[in-house]
Design an enzyme around this catalytic site. Structure first.
Site, PDB file in Angstrom:
ATOM      1  N   GLU A  35      28.556 -41.738  48.871  1.00 15.03           N
ATOM      2  CA  GLU A  35      27.231 -42.115  49.679  1.00 15.03           C
ATOM      3  C   GLU A  35      27.841 -42.426  51.097  1.00 15.03           C
ATOM      4  O   GLU A  35      27.302 -42.089  52.220  1.00 15.03           O
ATOM      5  CB  GLU A  35      26.294 -43.102  49.479  1.00 15.03           C
ATOM      6  CG  GLU A  35      25.420 -42.484  48.211  1.00 15.03           C
ATOM      7  CD  GLU A  35      24.481 -41.477  48.642  1.00 15.03           C
ATOM      8  OE1 GLU A  35      24.172 -41.473  49.741  1.00 15.03           O
ATOM      9  OE2 GLU A  35      24.396 -40.513  47.624  1.00 15.03           O
ATOM     10  N   HIS A  37      30.679 -41.301  52.659  1.00 19.33           N
ATOM     11  CA  HIS A  37      31.025 -40.254  53.551  1.00 19.33           C
ATOM     12  C   HIS A  37      29.693 -39.308  54.016  1.00 19.33           C
ATOM     13  O   HIS A  37      29.742 -39.071  55.068  1.00 19.33           O
ATOM     14  CB  HIS A  37      31.840 -39.137  52.489  1.00 19.33           C
ATOM     15  CG  HIS A  37      33.184 -39.654  52.125  1.00 19.33           C
ATOM     16  ND1 HIS A  37      33.253 -39.969  50.828  1.00 19.33           N
ATOM     17  CD2 HIS A  37      34.085 -39.954  52.824  1.00 19.33           C
ATOM     18  CE1 HIS A  37      34.693 -40.553  50.530  1.00 19.33           C
ATOM     19  NE2 HIS A  37      35.292 -40.258  51.857  1.00 19.33           N
ATOM     20  N   MET A 184      31.428 -48.922  48.919  1.00 22.71           N
ATOM     21  CA  MET A 184      31.855 -47.822  48.203  1.00 22.71           C
ATOM     22  C   MET A 184      33.255 -47.248  48.654  1.00 22.71           C
ATOM     23  O   MET A 184      33.741 -47.365  49.831  1.00 22.71           O
ATOM     24  CB  MET A 184      30.965 -46.242  48.653  1.00 22.71           C
ATOM     25  CG  MET A 184      29.531 -47.200  47.977  1.00 22.71           C
ATOM     26  SD  MET A 184      28.509 -45.609  48.120  1.00 22.71           S
ATOM     27  CE  MET A 184      26.889 -46.003  47.458  1.00 22.71           C
TER      28      MET A 184
END
Ligand code: PAF
Length: 285
Positions: A35, A37, A184
């Site tokens: 997510e 990216h 992330m």
């Protein structure tokens, strides 16, 4: 969405777009998209006419004992995600085209590259600066988007672009986090279940520092201390460094007078995964 593998084809695509007066937003990645990216794609799309993402696991930014070989390469799934997020092109250069025989030119951003993560990864930022300059020369973007988690990378690349007169604006986008706060990262996939359960402590420590800062604490040693106290409660997460530094020079600060980068790097005990996270106090990057 186009998938372009050849350097000359990528250059041609960018040239024709520029000739038509359209702007290019660029997201350089090593794939294994998450997510974070995809939020960079959204940012690029909102600020440029066309969006290019590169996927290239860049061998020269990995040390000899690092995870180049095992770095995840789910290219098909990545292309589907990039298409879903609205990329116009995914550029997938080959190693032999990026670094042909006799390749011997590298970009070193002095001083900044040896600090923080550079202390334990001595060739890393030289590899990053070299590949990103090559990608900038091929894709010729107007803007390029990077995540704040990799704050040192952004600071090194901004310096490189400014010093070498590269006509690109580097945008920094907020770190995207899992529900429990873990930043992330493609490397989260390496974590064992027990490490994954412990890993949110990395951000919890940074949040505790922010809470202390919000109460008026400005001494770097006090802010680092509270982060360290959090990390000591998690035996699977070993601190590599906690630093509070200037956002331009990366020099350590004794006190947070204006804007400061708080950066932490840890290594997990079981899978030996290196995880980093950052926050910015008193401003933004
Ligand atoms: O952040 C990354 O994924 C890489 O360091 C980058 C910027 C794509 C260069 O290989």
């Amino acid at each position: 969405m186009n998938i372009i593998r050849s350097l000359s084809e990528m250059k041609k695509w960018s040239q024709s777009l520029r000739k038509a007066g359209r702007t290019i937003g660029f997201i350089p990645t090593m794939g294994a998209l998450h997510e974070g990216h995809l939020s960079l794609v959204a940012q690029a799309r909102s600020q440029a006419d066309a969006t290019v993402m590169s996927i290239f696991v860049n061998p020269i930014q990995f040390g000899p004992a690092e995870d180049f070989r095992r770095y995840p390469r789910p290219l098909e799934a990545d292309c589907a995600k990039a298409a879903g997020a609205g990329c116009d092109v995914v550029f997938v250069p080959q190693k032999s085209d990026m670094y042909p025989e006799r390749y011997c030119t590298f970009v070193t951003v002095e001083d900044l590259s040896g600090r923080l993560c550079g202390a334990s990864r001595p060739a890393h930022f030289r590899g990053v600066a070299t590949v990103v300059l090559k990608l900038f020369n091929i894709v010729t973007p107007d803007i390029a988007c990077f995540g704040q988690k990799d704050a040192q990378q952004v600071i090194v690349l901004r310096r490189m672009a400014e010093d070498l007169n590269v006509p690109v604006t580097i945008k920094v986008c907020p770190t995207v986090r899992e529900a429990d706060g873990l930043a992330m990262s493609s490397r989260n996939a390496y974590l064992t279940p027990a490490e994954r359960a412990a890993a949110p402590v990395i951000y919890k420590g940074l949040q505790a520092a922010r809470a202390l800062y919000d109460k008026g604490e400005r001494k770097a040693v006090r802010l680092s201390q509270i982060i360290e106290e959090h990390y000591r409660t998690a035996p699977l997460i070993k601190k590599e460094y906690i630093e509070i530094v200037d956002t331009i020079s990366l020099h350590p600060l004794a006190a947070v007078a204006s804007t400061a980068l708080v950066a932490a790097a840890c290594r997990t005990e079981e899978s030996k995964t290196r995880l980093i996270d950052t926050i910015v106090l008193g401003g933004s990057l």
